[in-house]
Design a protein around this motif. Structure first.
Motif, PDB file in Angstrom:
ATOM      1  N   THR A  18     -10.142 -11.629   2.482  1.00 36.18           N
ATOM      2  CA  THR A  18      -9.222 -12.010   3.800  1.00 36.18           C
ATOM      3  C   THR A  18      -8.993 -10.610   4.257  1.00 36.18           C
ATOM      4  OG1 THR A  18      -8.106 -13.922   2.906  1.00 36.18           O
ATOM      5  CG2 THR A  18      -7.241 -12.930   4.548  1.00 36.18           C
ATOM      6  N   PRO A  19      -9.252 -10.374   5.567  1.00 33.30           N
ATOM      7  CA  PRO A  19      -8.911  -9.138   6.163  1.00 33.30           C
ATOM      8  C   PRO A  19      -7.397  -8.939   6.273  1.00 33.30           C
ATOM      9  CG  PRO A  19      -9.305 -10.465   7.910  1.00 33.30           C
ATOM     10  CD  PRO A  19      -9.649 -11.244   6.618  1.00 33.30           C
ATOM     11  N   PRO A  20      -7.026  -7.457   6.010  1.00 35.02           N
ATOM     12  CA  PRO A  20      -5.695  -7.128   6.196  1.00 35.02           C
ATOM     13  C   PRO A  20      -5.193  -7.674   7.583  1.00 35.02           C
ATOM     14  CG  PRO A  20      -7.036  -5.273   5.934  1.00 35.02           C
ATOM     15  CD  PRO A  20      -7.906  -6.176   6.108  1.00 35.02           C
ATOM     16  N   LEU A  21      -3.638  -7.972   7.432  1.00 37.02           N
ATOM     17  CA  LEU A  21      -3.029  -8.551   8.650  1.00 37.02           C
ATOM     18  C   LEU A  21      -2.208  -7.296   9.144  1.00 37.02           C
ATOM     19  CD1 LEU A  21      -1.648 -10.841  10.530  1.00 37.02           C
ATOM     20  CD2 LEU A  21      -0.193 -11.326   8.844  1.00 37.02           C
ATOM     21  N   LEU A  22      -1.942  -7.227  10.193  1.00 33.58           N
ATOM     22  CA  LEU A  22      -1.141  -6.144  10.918  1.00 33.58           C
ATOM     23  C   LEU A  22      -0.256  -6.763  12.155  1.00 33.58           C
ATOM     24  CD1 LEU A  22      -1.804  -2.365  11.803  1.00 33.58           C
ATOM     25  CD2 LEU A  22      -0.780  -3.942  13.356  1.00 33.58           C
ATOM     26  N   THR A  33      -0.247  -9.667  16.532  1.00 33.69           N
ATOM     27  CA  THR A  33      -0.658  -9.692  15.148  1.00 33.69           C
ATOM     28  C   THR A  33      -2.061  -9.947  15.177  1.00 33.69           C
ATOM     29  OG1 THR A  33       1.237 -11.367  14.745  1.00 33.69           O
ATOM     30  CG2 THR A  33      -0.480 -11.848  13.556  1.00 33.69           C
ATOM     31  N   ILE A  34      -2.497  -9.144  14.263  1.00 39.11           N
ATOM     32  CA  ILE A  34      -4.244  -8.965  14.184  1.00 39.11           C
ATOM     33  C   ILE A  34      -4.655  -8.950  12.885  1.00 39.11           C
ATOM     34  CG2 ILE A  34      -4.483  -8.156  16.780  1.00 39.11           C
ATOM     35  CD1 ILE A  34      -4.836  -5.308  15.036  1.00 39.11           C
ATOM     36  N   ASP A  35      -6.121  -9.296  12.728  1.00 40.35           N
ATOM     37  CA  ASP A  35      -6.743  -9.164  11.477  1.00 40.35           C
ATOM     38  C   ASP A  35      -7.447  -7.811  11.714  1.00 40.35           C
ATOM     39  OD1 ASP A  35      -5.857 -11.563  10.338  1.00 40.35           O
ATOM     40  OD2 ASP A  35      -7.708 -12.745  11.038  1.00 40.35           O
ATOM     41  N   VAL A  36      -7.012  -6.815  10.669  1.00 38.23           N
ATOM     42  CA  VAL A  36      -7.776  -5.490  10.864  1.00 38.23           C
ATOM     43  C   VAL A  36      -9.096  -5.486  10.049  1.00 38.23           C
ATOM     44  CG1 VAL A  36      -7.478  -3.133  10.588  1.00 38.23           C
ATOM     45  CG2 VAL A  36      -5.565  -4.457  10.734  1.00 38.23           C
TER      46      VAL A  36
END
Length: 248
Positions: A18-22, A33-36
Motif C-alpha cells: 500500500t502506498p504512503p498516505l499523505l 489526501t493522496i497516495d504518495v
C-alpha cells in the motif's frame, strides 16, 4: 513537494504494498489526501488555504518519504514570495499502525508585507530561535487572545511596526531563559510596558538597562523601526558589538 520516495525493508516483516498516505488539514478542514507514489518524486501539489491558517500534515507509511511545505504568495500583487515552512523525512511502519504528523501556522500575508524589508523571508519559518521569529510568534499569539481585542498585534494597527520592533528588541536582549513579563503575556499595549515611554502612541524613550535583565546579545537593528525614539538607556548591561549603522 515530495522530494524522495523509497521502500523501507523491515527484517522478518512483510513490507506492505500500500502506498504512503499523505493528508494536509488546515483549520480543521481536509485540503489534500493522496497516495504518495514513486512517480511523484520531485513533483508538487498546490493547495489554497486561508491567509493565516493553522495546518497539520499527517503521513501513514511503510516507506521513506521526504517532503517540503512551501508557502507561496504575492505581495501587493507585484512581488512573489516563496519560503520553506518545513522539510521532513519520514519513515513509518504500517505494522505498528503509527502515524507521523506535524503542525504549523502560516504567517499572515500582511505580516510579510509589513516586515519584508526587515526580516529574512526565505528562512523565517525555520529560524524559530531568532528574535525576529519569536517576535512574530508572539504577535500571532496576540491575535488569538481576547486580551488583544483592541488589535494591538493586527498588522493594520498604525503602531504595528513599533510593536514588532519592541518585541524583537526584547527577545534579542533578554536572557533566553527569562520568563515573559505578565504584561506581555496579556498582550497589553506596548506603551504600558514598564521600559517603554510613549507620546501620541509612538515610542520616545526606552530603558533597556541591565538591572531589568536587558544585558545580553547585541544592540538590535529593529530600533530603527522606532522613528520617534529620542532617548535610549543601555546602562549597566553587557552588550557586545557595534552600534548598528542603521541607527546613524
Amino acid at each position: 513537494k515530495v522530494e524522495s520516495y523509497e521502500q523501507t525493508e523491515y527484517p522478518f516483516q512483510m513490507v506492505y504494498s500500500t502506498p504512503p498516505l499523505l493528508r494536509v488539514e488546515c483549520d480543521g478542514r481536509n485540503h489534500l489526501t493522496i497516495d504518495v507514489e514513486e512517480k511523484m518524486e520531485n513533483k508538487t501539489e498546490l493547495i489554497k488555504v486561508e491567509d493565516d491558517a493553522k495546518c497539520k500534515v499527517l503521513i501513514r507509511s511503510g516507506h521513506k518519504v521526504s517532503f517540503t511545505i512551501v508557502h507561496s504568495m504575492m505581495l501587493n500583487d507585484i512581488t512573489p514570495v516563496e519560503t520553506n515552512v518545513l522539510s521532513q523525512q519520514v519513515i513509518n511502519n504500517w505494522e505498528s499502525q503509527e502515524s507521523y504528523n506535524v503542525e504549523f501556522q502560516l504567517i499572515p500575508k500582511c505580516y510579510f508585507a509589513q516586515l519584508y524589508e526587515y526580516v529574512k523571508v526565505s528562512s523565517i519559518y525555520i529560524g524559530e530561535t531568532t528574535s525576529q521569529r519569536k517576535a512574530i510568534d508572539w504577535l500571532l499569539s496576540g491575535l488569538l487572545t481576547e486580551t488583544d481585542s483592541s488589535g494591538f498585534s493586527d498588522c493594520s494597527n498604525p503602531f504595528f511596526m513599533e510593536r514588532y520592533a519592541l518585541a524583537a528588541v526584547y527577545f534579542s536582549m533578554m536572557n533566553k531563559d527569562a520568563d515573559l513579563p505578565d504584561i506581555m503575556k496579556r498582550h497589553e499595549a506596548q506603551c504600558s510596558w514598564p521600559f517603554v515611554t510613549c507620546s501620541g502612541g509612538n515610542v520616545v524613550r526606552l530603558q533597556l538597562v541591565g538591572e531589568e535583565g536587558f544585558s545580553l546579545g547585541t544592540i538590535p537593528t529593529e530600533l530603527v523601526l522606532l522613528p520617534r525614539l529620542k532617548e535610549l538607556d543601555l546602562g549597566k548591561n553587557q552588550l557586545t558589538g557595534n552600534i548598528p549603522s542603521e541607527l546613524g
